[in-house]
Design an enzyme around this catalytic site. Structure first.
Site, PDB file in Angstrom:
ATOM      1  N   CYS A   2      28.107  68.504 113.950  1.00  0.00           N
ATOM      2  CA  CYS A   2      28.563  69.866 113.705  1.00  0.00           C
ATOM      3  C   CYS A   2      29.158  70.377 115.003  1.00  0.00           C
ATOM      4  O   CYS A   2      28.443  70.686 115.956  1.00  0.00           O
ATOM      5  CB  CYS A   2      27.417  70.772 113.261  1.00  0.00           C
ATOM      6  N   GLU A 104      34.899  69.450 109.439  1.00  0.00           N
ATOM      7  CA  GLU A 104      34.897  68.043 109.841  1.00  0.00           C
ATOM      8  C   GLU A 104      36.309  67.505 109.657  1.00  0.00           C
ATOM      9  O   GLU A 104      37.109  68.071 108.903  1.00  0.00           O
ATOM     10  CB  GLU A 104      33.909  67.215 109.020  1.00  0.00           C
TER      11      GLU A 104
END
Length: 219
Positions: A2, A104
């Site tokens: 993350c 992402e």
């Protein structure tokens, strides 16, 4: 992992989602939260203090570490409870990082296409974190990550540890310090609640920060 996320839900919505007494503060919407900045987290400054929305530096370095020690933004669930660097924070200084979603990058034809991952029902996510006081007296944090599940596996092999509603209170309970006990009462969010879509490559630049960054585009 993350490494970039968004938080735009207003504090009343976060309080309702958390379902715990919380000292709120004003928050401005952020659509491209990057490491090495202050981020919003929910924590107790000490065991008897109320829960507060606080500003924590996204970069974890405990005060006892040397100035050249790493400042990770993530900590793996597989080792956070046993690593010398993280274990004290895991036992005593856990926090929650609210997010509406995270980004992402998926390799596509030699380039990396950003995707936005979020709850399909529009509810906020609560990401498990740990924090420690840094040598400069400020608190720094890391977000826990786990192997990717559900649709998140289509984009990356890891994802932030998002907790289900029943796990939020025990995660923040300062009296729960045992790793095995926490394993029994803390659970990740059901993978089927997640969705994702491609977004603009403008998100690659941390200086970009507006609502269009989380809107879907044609891939």
């Amino acid at each position: 992992m993350c490494g970039r996320f968004a938080l735009y839900s207003p504090p009343p919505k976060l309080s309702e989602s958390l379902r715990l007494p919380l000292v709120e503060r004003e928050l401005r919407p952020r659509y491209n939260v990057a490491p090495s900045t202050f981020i919003t987290a929910v924590r107790r400054v000490d065991d008897d203090a109320p829960l507060v929305m606080d500003d924590l530096w996204w970069g974890y370095r405990p005060h006892w570490a040397q100035g050249t020690a790493p400042q990770p933004i993530n900590a793996k669930v597989e080792s956070v409870a046993t690593s010398r660097y993280f274990r004290a924070a895991f036992a005593h200084h856990r926090c929650l990082v609210p997010a509406d979603g995270w980004f992402e990058w998926l390799p596509v034809n030699g380039r990396k296409q950003p995707h936005y991952l979020t709850r399909a029902d529009g509810e906020p996510l609560w990401l498990a974190g740990i924090w420690a006081e840094r040598a400069d007296g400020k608190a720094g944090c890391a977000i826990l990550t786990e192997p990717a599940r559900g649709v998140a596996k289509e984009i990356h092999d890891r994802m932030p540890l998002a907790l289900d509603a029943q796990s939020l209170e025990p995660w923040l309970d300062p009296h729960l310090t045992d790793r095995e006990t926490l394993r029994q009462v803390v659970h990740h969010l059901e993978a089927g609640l997640m969705t994702h879509w491609p977004v603009s490559t403008r998100v690659n630049r941390p200086t970009q920060d507006d609502a269009s960054l989380v809107e879907p585009i044609s891939s």
